[in-house]
Design an enzyme around this catalytic site. Sequence first.
Site, PDB file in Angstrom:
ATOM      1  N   LYS A   1      -9.928  -2.105   6.669  1.00 10.40           N
ATOM      2  CA  LYS A   1     -10.375  -3.451   6.301  1.00 10.40           C
ATOM      3  C   LYS A   1     -11.187  -4.042   7.441  1.00 10.40           C
ATOM      4  O   LYS A   1     -10.856  -3.859   8.615  1.00 10.40           O
ATOM      5  CB  LYS A   1      -9.179  -4.352   6.012  1.00 10.40           C
ATOM      6  CG  LYS A   1      -9.569  -5.809   5.742  1.00 10.40           C
ATOM      7  CD  LYS A   1      -8.447  -6.587   5.109  1.00 10.40           C
ATOM      8  CE  LYS A   1      -7.343  -6.933   6.076  1.00 10.40           C
ATOM      9  NZ  LYS A   1      -6.301  -7.771   5.424  1.00 10.40           N
TER      10      LYS A   1
ATOM     11  N   ASP B   1       4.212   0.120  18.224  1.00  9.69           N
ATOM     12  CA  ASP B   1       2.779   0.192  18.503  1.00  9.69           C
ATOM     13  C   ASP B   1       2.372   1.659  18.580  1.00  9.69           C
ATOM     14  O   ASP B   1       2.868   2.400  19.435  1.00  9.69           O
ATOM     15  CB  ASP B   1       2.498  -0.513  19.830  1.00  9.69           C
ATOM     16  CG  ASP B   1       1.025  -0.656  20.135  1.00  9.69           C
ATOM     17  OD1 ASP B   1       0.223   0.161  19.629  1.00  9.69           O
ATOM     18  OD2 ASP B   1       0.663  -1.571  20.899  1.00  9.69           O
TER      19      ASP B   1
ATOM     20  N   TRP C   1       0.839  -1.205   0.000  1.00  7.82           N
ATOM     21  CA  TRP C   1       0.000   0.000   0.000  1.00  7.82           C
ATOM     22  C   TRP C   1       0.871   1.249   0.000  1.00  7.82           C
ATOM     23  O   TRP C   1       0.594   2.211  -0.711  1.00  7.82           O
ATOM     24  CB  TRP C   1      -0.954  -0.011   1.195  1.00  7.82           C
ATOM     25  CG  TRP C   1      -2.166  -0.863   0.967  1.00  7.82           C
ATOM     26  CD1 TRP C   1      -2.292  -1.917   0.107  1.00  7.82           C
ATOM     27  CD2 TRP C   1      -3.442  -0.723   1.596  1.00  7.82           C
ATOM     28  NE1 TRP C   1      -3.553  -2.450   0.179  1.00  7.82           N
ATOM     29  CE2 TRP C   1      -4.278  -1.740   1.084  1.00  7.82           C
ATOM     30  CE3 TRP C   1      -3.945   0.139   2.560  1.00  7.82           C
ATOM     31  CZ2 TRP C   1      -5.600  -1.894   1.492  1.00  7.82           C
ATOM     32  CZ3 TRP C   1      -5.264  -0.016   2.976  1.00  7.82           C
ATOM     33  CH2 TRP C   1      -6.084  -1.014   2.443  1.00  7.82           C
TER      34      TRP C   1
END
Length: 214
Positions: free
Chosen positions: A167, A102, A62
């Site tokens: 998604k 993270d 992507w």
Amino acid sequence: MAKKKLNKNWLHDHINDPYVKLAQKEGYRARAVYKLKEIDESEKLIKPGQIIVDLGCTPGSWSQYVRNKLSGSVGGGINGIIIGLDMLEMEPIADVHYIQGDFREQNVLEQLEVVLAGRKVDLVLSDMAPNLSGIAVADAARMMDIIELAIDFAQHHMKPSGSLLVKCFNGSGFNDIVEKFRHEFKTVTQKKPKASRDKSSEIFLLGKTLKNPL
């Protein structure tokens, strides 16, 4: 024995997948790029000059696509900023600011803010998905957690007029995710690109214009 047969079937399908072959031919790291490409071509999401964040960016297809859209030429720099975030390591991509870690953690956010330098993001992309257990209720909860993380990220870092593409899976808990999106965005669209495998319940949600920016 059944598992071995399943693995063989998957490998056969993967090797003969036209999108896998096309990705190899065009130099993309994963077939997933064609899902984003189709959505972008229909929605005109990616434009020169934008700041774009790719959540869960590894292996990087992507980010590769975004880089190509913002460049117009190979190796000539880009008109815009691309930031990729992932807990997994990713091979470098030219002109992509990659931050490993993270994005809920302070040190990762600090690195992000250095790149943003006080600016807000135009588009947030998320191809993140949980490891599925096959237990519908548990998987739905994990998916909702990831969607909420992406929405929270967008609320804190995206322009009010920006867009979030995520998604998800059309199954248990999907309607709750759609309602969550409708609560947070003025416009919500469901997308099922051709590159999503026929057997997959994968679907993408596109939210445009935040209702509750922070």
